[in-house]
Design a protein around this motif. Structure first.
Motif, short mmCIF file in Angstrom:
data_model
loop_
_atom_site.label_atom_id
_atom_site.label_comp_id
_atom_site.label_asym_id
_atom_site.label_seq_id
_atom_site.Cartn_x
_atom_site.Cartn_y
_atom_site.Cartn_z
N THR A 42 -7.76 2.85 6.75
CA THR A 42 -7.23 2.45 5.44
C THR A 42 -7.43 0.96 5.21
O THR A 42 -7.97 0.55 4.17
CB THR A 42 -5.73 2.81 5.35
OG1 THR A 42 -5.57 4.20 5.65
CG2 THR A 42 -5.18 2.52 3.96
N ILE A 71 0.86 -1.18 0.00
CA ILE A 71 0.00 0.00 0.00
C ILE A 71 0.90 1.23 0.00
O ILE A 71 1.56 1.54 1.00
CB ILE A 71 -0.95 -0.01 1.23
CG1 ILE A 71 -1.70 -1.36 1.35
CG2 ILE A 71 -1.94 1.15 1.14
CD1 ILE A 71 -2.44 -1.80 0.09
N LEU A 72 0.90 1.91 -1.15
CA LEU A 72 1.80 3.05 -1.33
C LEU A 72 1.28 4.28 -0.60
O LEU A 72 0.08 4.40 -0.38
CB LEU A 72 1.89 3.36 -2.83
CG LEU A 72 2.49 2.22 -3.67
CD1 LEU A 72 2.34 2.52 -5.16
CD2 LEU A 72 3.95 2.01 -3.30
N LYS A 73 2.15 5.19 -0.22
CA LYS A 73 3.56 5.00 -0.53
C LYS A 73 4.32 4.34 0.60
O LYS A 73 5.36 3.70 0.40
CB LYS A 73 4.24 6.37 -0.79
CG LYS A 73 3.68 7.17 -1.90
CD LYS A 73 4.40 8.55 -1.91
CE LYS A 73 3.69 9.52 -2.78
NZ LYS A 73 4.19 10.90 -2.57
N GLY A 74 3.84 4.51 1.82
CA GLY A 74 4.64 4.19 3.00
C GLY A 74 5.24 2.79 3.07
O GLY A 74 6.29 2.60 3.69
N ILE A 113 2.30 1.20 8.54
CA ILE A 113 1.73 1.45 9.87
C ILE A 113 0.22 1.25 9.86
O ILE A 113 -0.46 1.58 8.88
CB ILE A 113 2.09 2.88 10.36
CG1 ILE A 113 1.64 3.10 11.81
CG2 ILE A 113 1.53 3.97 9.46
CD1 ILE A 113 2.28 4.31 12.49
N LEU A 114 -0.27 0.67 10.93
CA LEU A 114 -1.70 0.51 11.16
C LEU A 114 -2.04 1.44 12.32
O LEU A 114 -1.53 1.27 13.43
CB LEU A 114 -2.01 -0.95 11.50
CG LEU A 114 -3.43 -1.32 11.94
CD1 LEU A 114 -4.48 -0.86 10.95
CD2 LEU A 114 -3.53 -2.84 12.12
N VAL A 172 -2.94 4.50 -1.98
CA VAL A 172 -4.04 4.97 -1.14
C VAL A 172 -3.54 6.17 -0.36
O VAL A 172 -2.41 6.21 0.08
CB VAL A 172 -4.46 3.87 -0.13
CG1 VAL A 172 -5.56 4.37 0.78
CG2 VAL A 172 -4.96 2.64 -0.86
N SER A 208 -5.45 4.30 12.72
CA SER A 208 -6.89 4.27 13.03
C SER A 208 -7.54 2.99 12.49
O SER A 208 -8.61 2.59 12.97
CB SER A 208 -7.59 5.48 12.42
OG SER A 208 -7.62 5.37 11.01
N GLY A 209 -6.94 2.39 11.48
CA GLY A 209 -7.53 1.20 10.86
C GLY A 209 -8.43 1.56 9.69
O GLY A 209 -8.96 0.67 9.01
C1 PRP Z 1 -0.47 5.91 6.13
C2 PRP Z 1 0.00 4.47 6.15
C3 PRP Z 1 -1.27 3.70 6.05
C4 PRP Z 1 -2.27 4.59 6.75
C5 PRP Z 1 -2.53 4.05 8.12
O1 PRP Z 1 -0.62 6.31 4.81
O2 PRP Z 1 0.86 4.19 5.09
O3 PRP Z 1 -1.65 3.48 4.73
O4 PRP Z 1 -1.71 5.89 6.82
O5 PRP Z 1 -3.40 4.87 8.83
P1 PRP Z 1 -4.85 4.46 9.28
O6 PRP Z 1 -4.76 3.11 9.96
O7 PRP Z 1 -5.21 5.58 10.23
O8 PRP Z 1 -5.73 4.44 8.08
P2 PRP Z 1 -0.70 7.84 4.32
O9 PRP Z 1 -2.11 8.20 4.05
O10 PRP Z 1 0.09 8.70 5.26
O11 PRP Z 1 0.01 7.81 2.91
P3 PRP Z 1 1.50 7.40 2.52
O12 PRP Z 1 1.64 5.93 2.82
O13 PRP Z 1 1.55 7.71 1.06
O14 PRP Z 1 2.46 8.24 3.33
#
Ligand code: PRP
Length: 179
Positions: free
Chosen positions: A106, A40-43, A100-101, A66, A103-104
């Motif tokens: 995504t 799941i980009l970009k992280g 990273i997970l 996402v 709030s959940g």
């Molecule tokens: C971050 C991370 C996850 C999401 C997790 O992405 O990569 O996809 O947030 O957070 P959540 O559990 O609260 O949904 P971000 O939207 O920052 O985009 P990036 O990966 O492109 O930096």
């Protein structure tokens, strides 16, 4: 160390050990299942590449873009797809790979929209888990490190698109995001 980093939360060495552990578990759990890793980009790009190097079974890779955070330090909760998969996941065992997970939101959103495409199974691997921030009842099947509610960067994670290149997970100095 990068001068904007207050302290290191997960060292390069710890990352290596945790990724190897998850790789071994996935190799055992998915042998003969030819799983598809979905980064799941970009992280996730850094964890995804390290993880796949630590898996020694037949597998493939695809990516999905996402976005939910904008440039801030906390989630807006709104998820949008910036890039869809290239591969068909019907009857495939997919493993969603996250940096990273939090709030959940995504993963909850992704599991919902991908389930409709009839994969054989959907599993989840996240390098970092911040369970204290959860808004949806989402648990990852594979977790590298559980962390408290601190704002972290590095190993793929950014603040305003910076620091993704750091080879460790660091806590950003508060004055950097207060600017
Ligand atoms: C971050 C991370 C996850 C999401 C997790 O992405 O990569 O996809 O947030 O957070 P959540 O559990 O609260 O949904 P971000 O939207 O920052 O985009 P990036 O990966 O492109 O930096």
């Amino acid at each position: 160390m990068n001068p904007d980093i207050e302290s290191v939360l997960v060292t390069e060495e710890e990352i290596k050990i945790k990724v190897k552990e998850i790789g071994n578990r996935i190799s055992a759990d998915f042998s003969n299942l030819n799983p598809m890793f979905i980064g799941i980009l970009k992280g996730s790009f850094m964890f995804m590449s390290d993880l796949m190097r630590n898996v020694d079974i037949s597998c493939s890779a695809d990516f999905m873009g996402v976005s939910s955070y904008g440039t801030g330090t906390t989630s807006t909760g709104a998820v949008s797809i910036t890039k869809d998969l290239q591969e068909n996941i019907e009857n495939r065992n997919v493993i969603l790979v996250e940096d990273i997970l939090d709030s959940g939101m995504t993963l909850n959103y992704l599991i919902n929209i991908l389930s409709v495409r009839n994969p054989a199974s959907i599993s989840t691997a996240t390098f970092l888990d911040k369970p204290s921030r959860r808004k949806k009842p989402i648990y990852a099947d594979y977790v590298g490190v559980e962390i408290p509610n601190v704002f972290v960067v590095g190993y793929g994670l950014d603040y305003a698109e910076k620091y993704r290149n750091l080879p460790y997970i660091g806590i950003l100095k508060p004055e950097i995001y207060a600017e």
